[in-house]
Design a protein around this motif. Structure first.
Motif, PDB file in Angstrom:
ATOM      1  N   ARG A  53       0.822  -1.129   0.059  1.00  0.00           N
ATOM      2  CA  ARG A  53       0.005   0.114  -0.011  1.00  0.00           C
ATOM      3  C   ARG A  53       0.987   1.042  -0.102  1.00  0.00           C
ATOM      4  O   ARG A  53       2.001   1.173   0.396  1.00  0.00           O
ATOM      5  CB  ARG A  53      -0.793   0.093   1.269  1.00  0.00           C
TER       6      ARG A  53
ATOM      7  N   THR B 107      -4.266  14.948  -3.485  1.00  0.00           N
ATOM      8  CA  THR B 107      -4.790  13.751  -2.592  1.00  0.00           C
ATOM      9  C   THR B 107      -5.054  14.468  -1.301  1.00  0.00           C
ATOM     10  O   THR B 107      -6.046  14.147  -0.664  1.00  0.00           O
ATOM     11  CB  THR B 107      -3.619  12.884  -2.299  1.00  0.00           C
TER      12      THR B 107
ATOM     13  N   GLU C 212      -5.713   4.810  -5.944  1.00  0.00           N
ATOM     14  CA  GLU C 212      -4.668   5.344  -5.323  1.00  0.00           C
ATOM     15  C   GLU C 212      -3.399   5.971  -6.266  1.00  0.00           C
ATOM     16  O   GLU C 212      -2.740   6.855  -5.847  1.00  0.00           O
ATOM     17  CB  GLU C 212      -3.969   4.298  -4.078  1.00  0.00           C
ATOM     18  N   ASP C 213      -3.339   5.363  -7.390  1.00  0.00           N
ATOM     19  CA  ASP C 213      -2.388   5.860  -8.466  1.00  0.00           C
ATOM     20  C   ASP C 213      -2.982   6.658  -9.641  1.00  0.00           C
ATOM     21  O   ASP C 213      -2.365   7.024 -10.432  1.00  0.00           O
ATOM     22  CB  ASP C 213      -1.890   4.679  -9.113  1.00  0.00           C
TER      23      ASP C 213
ATOM     24  N   HIS D  20       0.556  12.667   0.501  1.00  0.00           N
ATOM     25  CA  HIS D  20      -0.415  11.827  -0.402  1.00  0.00           C
ATOM     26  C   HIS D  20      -0.664  10.496   0.120  1.00  0.00           C
ATOM     27  O   HIS D  20      -1.545   9.905   0.364  1.00  0.00           O
ATOM     28  CB  HIS D  20       0.618  11.522  -1.774  1.00  0.00           C
TER      29      HIS D  20
ATOM     30  N   LEU E 270      -4.134   8.928   2.014  1.00  0.00           N
ATOM     31  CA  LEU E 270      -4.679   7.929   1.415  1.00  0.00           C
ATOM     32  C   LEU E 270      -4.882   6.858   2.549  1.00  0.00           C
ATOM     33  O   LEU E 270      -6.185   6.135   2.578  1.00  0.00           O
ATOM     34  CB  LEU E 270      -3.642   7.192   0.383  1.00  0.00           C
TER      35      LEU E 270
ATOM     36  N   VAL F 213      -9.814   2.669  -0.998  1.00  0.00           N
ATOM     37  CA  VAL F 213      -8.768   2.851  -1.639  1.00  0.00           C
ATOM     38  C   VAL F 213      -8.104   1.663  -2.358  1.00  0.00           C
ATOM     39  O   VAL F 213      -7.834   0.803  -1.495  1.00  0.00           O
ATOM     40  CB  VAL F 213      -7.864   3.787  -0.867  1.00  0.00           C
TER      41      VAL F 213
END
Length: 237
Positions: A11, A173, A195-196, A206, A210, A220
């Motif tokens: 992650r 983000t 997430e990307d 960031h 997240l 996420v």
């Protein structure tokens, strides 16, 4: 509703959030995945040249030309956002573009005092990035605050379209993405943050944001995993 989707693998916050803190969240049930509903909408937030610069450059170089730029971090997210745009167009699901409206002297508020560079963005900086630019059928939502819901008709559009799930992409983000996810959750929409396909000028911020969204406000997951879920929605009719 699709069943909850478990995200596996590394992650973004691994190695940043201490293991002892991760264990506390796991033990107390924070971050339970909720899955997607049947009627998603894609939000593309602030993917304008003001947030990335005119061309892919390292952020240290990009901010010399556009102080509000996230540099290469933004450009890395664009192909993932483009894939989501393609997927949404293929299933006929709505795409909405909350975006920073050009600012004049009357818009100089608290945020603009904190970040005076936002008042110096050239006019072309407000243009949408060509690779993910809106089409005539898409909905444009100008905004002056972080959340795409604050002072805009976004909720009315989503309700009118029968949306039950919002996919939040774009930037930053820690700012507009997070603020929008929190408000969407408060309005009882299911929320997914790929997430990307979101980005920020600070990679630490960031990752931490997240982590926080994943445990409180949103599912996420990587874009690839989300695309699988969208194909399942399309197959289910």
């Amino acid at each position: 509703m699709l069943s909850a989707i478990k995200t596996q693998g590394r992650r973004p916050w691994d190695g940043i959030i201490p293991e002892v803190e991760l264990a506390i969240y796991r033990k107390t049930g924070w971050g339970t995945p909720t899955g997607l509903g049947k009627h998603p909408a894609l939000l593309i937030i602030d993917v304008q040249y003001r947030s990335m610069g005119d061309e892919p450059l390292p952020i240290e170089e990009a901010i010399k030309l556009m102080p509000t730029s996230c540099g290469e971090h933004g450009w890395r997210a664009v192909p993932r956002i483009a894939r989501l745009v393609e997927a949404f167009r293929s299933i006929g699901a709505p795409i909405l573009y909350p975006h920073v409206a050009p600012k004049g002297p009357q818009n100089r508020g608290q945020f603009e005092q904190k970040v005076p560079g936002v008042m110096e963005v050239p006019q072309h900086g407000y243009d949408f990035v060509a690779e993910v630019a809106p089409q005539p059928e898409d909905i444009l939502i100008p905004k002056f605050q972080a959340s795409a819901f604050h002072g805009t008709p976004l909720t009315s559009y989503l309700v009118g379209l029968g949306v039950d799930t919002v996919i939040v992409t774009g930037c930053t983000t820690s700012g507009c993405v997070r603020a929008t996810a929190i408000d969407a959750c408060a309005l009882n929409f299911k929320v997914v943050v790929p997430e990307d396909a979101v980005y920020d000028r600070s990679q630490t911020s960031h990752a931490v944001n997240l982590f926080d969204m994943a445990n409180k406000y949103a599912d996420v997951m990587p874009t690839e995993q989300l695309l699988i879920a969208l194909r399942q929605i399309a197959a289910a009719g």
